[in-house]
Write a protein that holds these residues in place. Structure first.
Motif, PDB file in Angstrom:
ATOM      1  N   ILE A 215       0.839  -1.198   0.000  1.00  0.00           N
ATOM      2  CA  ILE A 215       0.000   0.000   0.000  1.00  0.00           C
ATOM      3  C   ILE A 215       0.874   1.248   0.000  1.00  0.00           C
ATOM      4  N   MET A 216       1.846   1.300   0.899  1.00  0.00           N
ATOM      5  CA  MET A 216       2.690   2.483   1.044  1.00  0.00           C
ATOM      6  C   MET A 216       3.460   2.813  -0.230  1.00  0.00           C
ATOM      7  N   GLU A 217       3.911   1.801  -0.951  1.00  0.00           N
ATOM      8  CA  GLU A 217       4.762   2.047  -2.116  1.00  0.00           C
ATOM      9  C   GLU A 217       4.006   2.729  -3.254  1.00  0.00           C
ATOM     10  N   LEU A 218       2.697   2.838  -3.162  1.00  0.00           N
ATOM     11  CA  LEU A 218       1.941   3.589  -4.176  1.00  0.00           C
ATOM     12  C   LEU A 218       2.358   5.054  -4.192  1.00  0.00           C
ATOM     13  N   GLY A 219       2.887   5.519  -3.051  1.00  0.00           N
ATOM     14  CA  GLY A 219       3.393   6.891  -2.990  1.00  0.00           C
ATOM     15  C   GLY A 219       4.828   7.014  -3.451  1.00  0.00           C
ATOM     16  N   GLY A 220       5.421   5.930  -3.916  1.00  0.00           N
ATOM     17  CA  GLY A 220       6.813   5.934  -4.342  1.00  0.00           C
ATOM     18  C   GLY A 220       6.981   6.135  -5.837  1.00  0.00           C
ATOM     19  N   ILE A 221       8.208   5.931  -6.304  1.00  0.00           N
ATOM     20  CA  ILE A 221       8.506   6.175  -7.718  1.00  0.00           C
ATOM     21  C   ILE A 221       8.987   4.914  -8.444  1.00  0.00           C
ATOM     22  N   TYR A 222       9.120   3.806  -7.726  1.00  0.00           N
ATOM     23  CA  TYR A 222       9.595   2.578  -8.363  1.00  0.00           C
ATOM     24  C   TYR A 222       8.481   1.536  -8.448  1.00  0.00           C
ATOM     25  N   HIS A 223       7.423   1.878  -9.173  1.00  0.00           N
ATOM     26  CA  HIS A 223       6.348   0.930  -9.483  1.00  0.00           C
ATOM     27  C   HIS A 223       5.713   1.363 -10.795  1.00  0.00           C
ATOM     28  N   ASP A 224       4.940   0.484 -11.389  1.00  0.00           N
ATOM     29  CA  ASP A 224       4.336   0.786 -12.689  1.00  0.00           C
ATOM     30  C   ASP A 224       2.848   1.099 -12.592  1.00  0.00           C
ATOM     31  N   LYS A 225       2.374   1.357 -11.354  1.00  0.00           N
ATOM     32  CA  LYS A 225       0.958   1.697 -11.149  1.00  0.00           C
ATOM     33  C   LYS A 225       0.776   3.216 -11.260  1.00  0.00           C
ATOM     34  N   GLU A 226      -0.473   3.649 -11.204  1.00  0.00           N
ATOM     35  CA  GLU A 226      -0.747   5.079 -11.244  1.00  0.00           C
ATOM     36  C   GLU A 226      -0.128   5.759 -10.026  1.00  0.00           C
ATOM     37  N   ARG A 227       0.466   6.926 -10.229  1.00  0.00           N
ATOM     38  CA  ARG A 227       1.152   7.634  -9.149  1.00  0.00           C
ATOM     39  C   ARG A 227       0.164   8.213  -8.128  1.00  0.00           C
ATOM     40  N   VAL A 228       0.534   8.148  -6.861  1.00  0.00           N
ATOM     41  CA  VAL A 228      -0.241   8.762  -5.784  1.00  0.00           C
ATOM     42  C   VAL A 228       0.596   9.878  -5.172  1.00  0.00           C
ATOM     43  N   PHE A 229       0.063  11.094  -5.174  1.00  0.00           N
ATOM     44  CA  PHE A 229       0.760  12.211  -4.523  1.00  0.00           C
ATOM     45  C   PHE A 229       0.491  12.080  -3.026  1.00  0.00           C
ATOM     46  N   LEU A 230       1.368  11.403  -2.341  1.00  0.00           N
ATOM     47  CA  LEU A 230       1.125  11.015  -0.958  1.00  0.00           C
ATOM     48  C   LEU A 230       1.350  12.182  -0.001  1.00  0.00           C
ATOM     49  N   ILE A 231       2.538  12.283   0.566  1.00  0.00           N
ATOM     50  CA  ILE A 231       2.895  13.410   1.430  1.00  0.00           C
ATOM     51  C   ILE A 231       4.152  14.024   0.855  1.00  0.00           C
ATOM     52  N   SER A 232       4.114  15.313   0.567  1.00  0.00           N
ATOM     53  CA  SER A 232       5.293  16.005   0.059  1.00  0.00           C
ATOM     54  C   SER A 232       5.332  17.386   0.686  1.00  0.00           C
ATOM     55  N   THR A 233       6.083  17.517   1.761  1.00  0.00           N
ATOM     56  CA  THR A 233       6.154  18.782   2.489  1.00  0.00           C
ATOM     57  C   THR A 233       7.616  19.162   2.720  1.00  0.00           C
ATOM     58  N   THR A 234       7.897  20.444   2.611  1.00  0.00           N
ATOM     59  CA  THR A 234       9.272  20.919   2.768  1.00  0.00           C
ATOM     60  C   THR A 234       9.861  20.528   4.112  1.00  0.00           C
ATOM     61  N   HIS A 235       9.052  20.632   5.160  1.00  0.00           N
ATOM     62  CA  HIS A 235       9.568  20.417   6.512  1.00  0.00           C
ATOM     63  C   HIS A 235       9.123  19.097   7.133  1.00  0.00           C
ATOM     64  N   GLY A 236       8.554  18.202   6.326  1.00  0.00           N
ATOM     65  CA  GLY A 236       8.043  16.949   6.867  1.00  0.00           C
ATOM     66  C   GLY A 236       9.103  16.074   7.501  1.00  0.00           C
ATOM     67  N   ALA A 237      10.327  16.145   6.990  1.00  0.00           N
ATOM     68  CA  ALA A 237      11.426  15.361   7.547  1.00  0.00           C
ATOM     69  C   ALA A 237      12.475  16.289   8.167  1.00  0.00           C
ATOM     70  N   GLU A 238      12.007  17.353   8.810  1.00  0.00           N
ATOM     71  CA  GLU A 238      12.931  18.279   9.477  1.00  0.00           C
ATOM     72  C   GLU A 238      13.838  17.507  10.434  1.00  0.00           C
ATOM     73  N   MET A 239      15.115  17.766  10.338  1.00  0.00           N
ATOM     74  CA  MET A 239      16.100  16.922  10.986  1.00  0.00           C
ATOM     75  C   MET A 239      16.049  16.966  12.514  1.00  0.00           C
ATOM     76  N   CYS A 240      15.738  18.131  13.093  1.00  0.00           N
ATOM     77  CA  CYS A 240      15.741  18.230  14.560  1.00  0.00           C
ATOM     78  C   CYS A 240      14.697  17.311  15.175  1.00  0.00           C
ATOM     79  N   GLY A 241      13.514  17.265  14.587  1.00  0.00           N
ATOM     80  CA  GLY A 241      12.458  16.408  15.115  1.00  0.00           C
ATOM     81  C   GLY A 241      12.789  14.937  14.995  1.00  0.00           C
ATOM     82  N   LEU A 242      13.396  14.552  13.877  1.00  0.00           N
ATOM     83  CA  LEU A 242      13.724  13.146  13.682  1.00  0.00           C
ATOM     84  C   LEU A 242      14.894  12.724  14.557  1.00  0.00           C
TER      85      LEU A 242
END
Length: 433
Positions: free
Chosen positions: A271-298
């Protein structure tokens, strides 16, 4: 004018509702509550006038270890000095993803974000893309899933939501498997996802979670469990582990980084890989945020997990919760008001119930209890235990509770108007102010 009042005026001048979360707004607290807080350390907070309170709100349950826990704060600061947000994926976001996937077996892939609404809405989008179905069913008794249209449009506070969105969200009742079965009967092959919390103050009965999962499997529906509150509190692997249930998708937030802004959507790879780029299915614009992986929080998240393992944070939360609840119930019993004030729920995340003289749930009496606790130096809009709520803090809270319930008893006998100062607290979800 004191600083609390000055900042309260400024807050409403510049910020709708005076805070960026409705649960922090004035209308959810008694009139004697501190309007604006300046700092927190351990289990304590200080308002802008320098007054200290023992806190059981803990940043809307997001702080599970303690305010400014040195190891976690330092881990975040270390990542800030590494740039905090780089042009491509950072090392720490890969490390954080590996950490949560190693920790939780049913999380095979993960997407990080800054808040819970983002990841629950992403889960709904994924479920619709994966199944090709349009309806979503959510648990009616669970109070909040997202500020997005799919959920808010299904509440009384639905202003601004197009009617078309409102029709796509269905409801079922917790621990009522017949209500779930009815949805599948009424909407055959049309339900993309079932979403609920694993538990709140009410726990699953008669294998309810497992029965819902079975129905989802039979009907080709994605089974989503929202662990925003239960995660990192019921168990280090969440309430899913505690109740021995594995969802298709799961969402986390709040306590996963001890107050730092980190949320996560995880689940099955297919299910999760539908938001990825290495599959041949229709693309899902999953989560794409500038600060979603902000380093301090992680960085804070990775260190929080280490602290959890080394200090048995979950065990301490359960221990403190039991001591607090047993103590509060004992005081109410000794005062002869145990029918009107008592705690419910699991010790790691309990709730206190307030009733009026007629035995009805009462926001006025809840306001009175909170008001009196604040007079005695304790901020307790709800009960959110953290590792730093040790024996000393529980003893302080119980002493304040005794004084507050003595007033509560008088209000039951003589009338609440004699003791409640100002207006009652109000629920977030209401049609008008």
């Amino acid at each position: 004018m004191n600083l609390n009042k000055e900042y309260q005026v400024k807050a409403h001048k510049f910020i709708p509702a005076g805070a960026h979360t409705y649960s922090r707004a004035d209308d959810g607290y008694p009139t004697n509550a501190p309007s604006v807080l300046e700092k927190g350390t351990g289990a304590y907070v200080w308002d802008v006038d320098g007054k200290k309170y023992l806190d059981f709100g803990m940043a809307l349950r997001a702080v599970t270890v303690g305010y400014d826990f040195e190891r976690i704060s330092n881990a975040a600061i270390e990542q800030i000095h590494k740039g905090n947000g780089l042009t491509r994926a950072s090392k720490v976001e890969i490390d954080a993803a590996e950490t949560i996937c190693d920790l939780i077996p049913w999380v095979e892939m993960v997407k990080f974000a800054k808040n819970g609404s983002t990841v629950t809405s992403a889960a709904i989008k994924l479920a619709r893309a994966y199944t090709g179905k349009k309806y979503v069913a959510r648990c009616a008794q669970h109070p909040f899933f997202s500020y997005d249209d799919w959920f808010i449009g299904d509440t009384i506070m639905d202003s601004g939501i197009p009617e078309a969105y409102k029709q796509l969200t269905l409801q079922f009742n917790y621990n009522d498997i017949e209500s779930v079965e009815k949805l599948f009967k009424d909407y055959p092959n049309e339900i993309a996802a079932i979403i609920m919390e694993p538990a709140t103050t009410e726990e699953p009965k008669d294998k309810f979670l497992h029965k819902v999962k079975n129905l989802c499997e039979k009907n080709g529906t994605v089974f989503i469990l929202d662990e925003m509150i239960t995660g990192f509190r019921w168990h280090i692997q969440g309430a899913c582990k505690y109740y021995d249930i594995e969802p298709d998708l799961v969402t986390f937030g709040k306590g996963m980084a001890n107050g730092f802004s980190v949320a996560a959507l995880g689940g099955k790879r297919e299910i999760m890989e539908l938001g990825g780029i290495y599959h041949d299915k229709e693309r899902v614009f999953l989560i794409s945020t500038t600060h979603g992986a902000e380093m301090c929080g992680l960085g804070a998240f990775i260190e929080t997990i280490k602290v959890y393992k080394e200090l048995d944070v979950v065990g301490q939360i359960w221990k403190s919760g039991k001591k607090l609840c047993d103590g509060m119930n004992k005081i109410a019993n000794e005062l002869g008001i145990s029918e009107y004030f008592y705690t419910v729920g699991v010790p790691c995340s309990p709730n206190y119930i307030t009733k009026d003289k007629e035995g009805k749930i009462s926001l006025e009496f809840r306001t009175l209890f909170s008001q009196e606790m604040i007079k005695n130096g304790v901020l307790i809009p709800w009960i959110a235990l953290s590792y730093v709520h040790q024996d000393t803090e529980i003893d302080i809270a119980l002493k304040a509770c005794r004084k507050s319930l003595e007033v509560y008893k008088k209000a039951l006998e003589e009338g609440i108007d004699k003791y409640l100062v100002g207006r009652s607290i109000k629920p977030v979800f209401r049609k008008f102010n």
